[in-house]
Enzyme design. Structure first.
Site, PDB file in Angstrom:
ATOM      1  N   ASP A  99      25.685  -9.984  -0.298  1.00  0.00           N
ATOM      2  CA  ASP A  99      24.236 -10.149  -0.385  1.00  0.00           C
ATOM      3  C   ASP A  99      23.880 -10.665  -1.770  1.00  0.00           C
ATOM      4  OD1 ASP A  99      21.487 -10.065  -0.458  1.00  0.00           O
ATOM      5  OD2 ASP A  99      21.316  -8.128   0.534  1.00  0.00           O
ATOM      6  N   GLY A 139      18.596  -2.426  -0.750  1.00  0.00           N
ATOM      7  CA  GLY A 139      18.294  -1.334   0.173  1.00  0.00           C
ATOM      8  C   GLY A 139      19.517  -0.861   0.921  1.00  0.00           C
ATOM      9  N   ILE A 172      16.008  -4.888  -8.450  1.00  0.00           N
ATOM     10  CA  ILE A 172      16.110  -3.612  -7.762  1.00  0.00           C
ATOM     11  C   ILE A 172      17.439  -3.512  -7.030  1.00  0.00           C
ATOM     12  CG2 ILE A 172      13.617  -3.391  -7.507  1.00  0.00           C
ATOM     13  CD1 ILE A 172      13.918  -4.316  -4.596  1.00  0.00           C
ATOM     14  N   HIS A 229      18.066  -8.894  -6.627  1.00  0.00           N
ATOM     15  CA  HIS A 229      18.859  -7.766  -7.088  1.00  0.00           C
ATOM     16  C   HIS A 229      19.672  -8.069  -8.347  1.00  0.00           C
ATOM     17  CE1 HIS A 229      17.683  -6.106  -3.292  1.00  0.00           C
ATOM     18  NE2 HIS A 229      18.238  -7.115  -2.655  1.00  0.00           N
TER      19      HIS A 229
END
Length: 292
Positions: free
Chosen positions: A193, A216, A213, A198
Site C-alpha cells: 500500500d 487503517g 497517518i 501514509h
C-alpha cells in the site's frame, strides 16, 4: 456525476491472480508489530509470526492485503462508475472470513465486485466484496470492505444502514496496548500500500492531516494480533473472521489501546489511542473476532 450508482452497483471489478511466500508472511507480521516487544525474539508464541519454518502461522488479516502485496504504485481507484481520487478517500470498514488456516505460501485468484453505493449527504460509501480461490477452485477467504469518499454524496441515493456492536458493560477480559513505532507506516507500506497519505507529509496536508497517518489496515492487523495473542493463546488458526470499522486515525509514535470481551462465542473489541493529547480517541470500533 463523479459516482454513478447505476453503473457501479453490481459491477465486476475484475480478477487478480497472485502468489505469496513465507517471506511475505514474515514481512506482513513485522509490519503489524509482531516481534517488537522485549523478549519476542526468544518467545515461542511470538516466533510463530516471525520465524519461517514448520511453526510459522498466518494471521487471517494477511488475506486482505496479499492480492496487492507486491504492488509498488499507489492503489488505483479505477472503479466502474466512480471518478474519484486518493485525496478524497479513507477506508471505512473491513472484514475477512477464512475457510481454514491460511497457508504460509501459495497462489490464488481474487474476484471483486462492487456491491453497494450509499449516499451519506456530504460523502459516498462504496462497498466491495472479494472472493479468493485456490488454483483448484477452493474458496480460501472472502473479504468485504467499504471506502468513504469525501465530497461525493448528495444525489438522493440510499443512505444505507449500520448495526453498531455494543460492548458489554463490564470490565474487559483483555486490555492490551501497542506502541506504534515512528517508522511503522514506512515499514507497513512495503506490504503493497504505497498511498502517499501514509508517507508523504505534503500529501497528508493536502488531505487535511497535519502529518502522515498509519494505514487503517495496519491498525486492523495490530488489533487482531493483540486480540489473538491475549484471548486466543496466540493461535491464529483459531480465528475464522474479523470485522472492524475504522473510527479514527493513528499517527506513528502513538499508542493503541485494545480492549476485548469474550461474548456469546465470539470476541467483541474496541481500540483507542492511549495517552497524550488524543487519549481516548477512537481507532477501531464495531470489532468482532469469530473464533473456533
Amino acid at each position: 456525476m463523479p459516482i454513478d450508482p447505476s453503473v457501479a452497483i453490481g459491477a465486476d471489478v475484475g480478477s487478480t491472480s497472485f502468489s505469496w511466500t513465507e517471506s511475505d508472511v514474515l514481512l506482513y507480521h513485522l509490519g503489524i508489530g509482531a516481534g517488537s516487544r522485549d523478549g519476542d525474539n526468544l518467545s515461542p508464541s511470538a516466533l510463530r509470526y516471525t520465524l519461517d519454518g514448520p511453526g510459522l502461522q498466518v494471521l487471517p488479516s494477511f488475506g486482505v492485503v496479499v492480492p496487492t502485496f507486491h504492488e509498488t504504485d499507489p492503489p488505483p481507484l479505477d472503479l466502474p462508475g466512480c471518478d474519484i481520487n486518493l485525496a478524497q478517500v479513507v477506508h471505512g470498514s473491513q472484514s475477512i472470513s477464512v475457510s481454514g488456516p491460511l497457508p504460509t505460501s501459495g497462489s490464488a485468484t481474487v474476484t471483486t465486485t462492487l456491491t453497494d453505493v450509499w449516499d451519506k449527504g456530504k460523502a459516498a460509501v462504496i462497498w466491495q466484496e472479494g472472493v479468493a480461490r485456490s488454483e483448484s477452485g477452493e474458496e480460501l477467504w472472502r473479504t468485504r470492505s467499504s471506502i468513504f469518499v469525501k465530497g461525493e454524496g448528495g444525489w438522493g441515493g440510499d443512505r444505507g444502514g449500520s448495526e453498531p456492536v455494543v460492548v458489554p458493560e463490564r470490565e474487559p477480559d483483555l486490555v492490551a496496548s501497542y506502541d506504534v513505532t515512528p517508522q511503522q507506516a514506512l515499514l507497513y507500506r512495503l506490504c503493497g500500500d504505497r498511498n502517499p497519505l501514509h508517507a508523504d507529509p505534503d500529501f497528508a496536508k493536502t488531505a487535511g492531516f497535519p502529518a502522515p497517518i498509519l494505514h487503517g489496515l495496519c491498525s486492523y492487523g495490530i488489533v487482531l494480533r493483540e486480540l489473538t495473542d491475549g484471548l486466543l493463546g496466540s493461535d491464529a488458526g483459531r480465528v475464522s473472521g474479523f470485522t472492524a470499522r475504522f473510527a479514527g486515525v493513528v499517527f506513528p509514535g502513538e499508542t493503541i489501546r485494545v480492549a476485548g470481551w469474550r461474548e456469546d462465542g465470539r470476541i467483541v473489541a474496541a481500540a483507542t489511542i492511549a495517552g497524550g493529547e488524543r487519549d481516548g480517541s477512537p481507532v477501531l470500533a464495531d470489532c468482532v473476532v469469530s473464533a473456533d
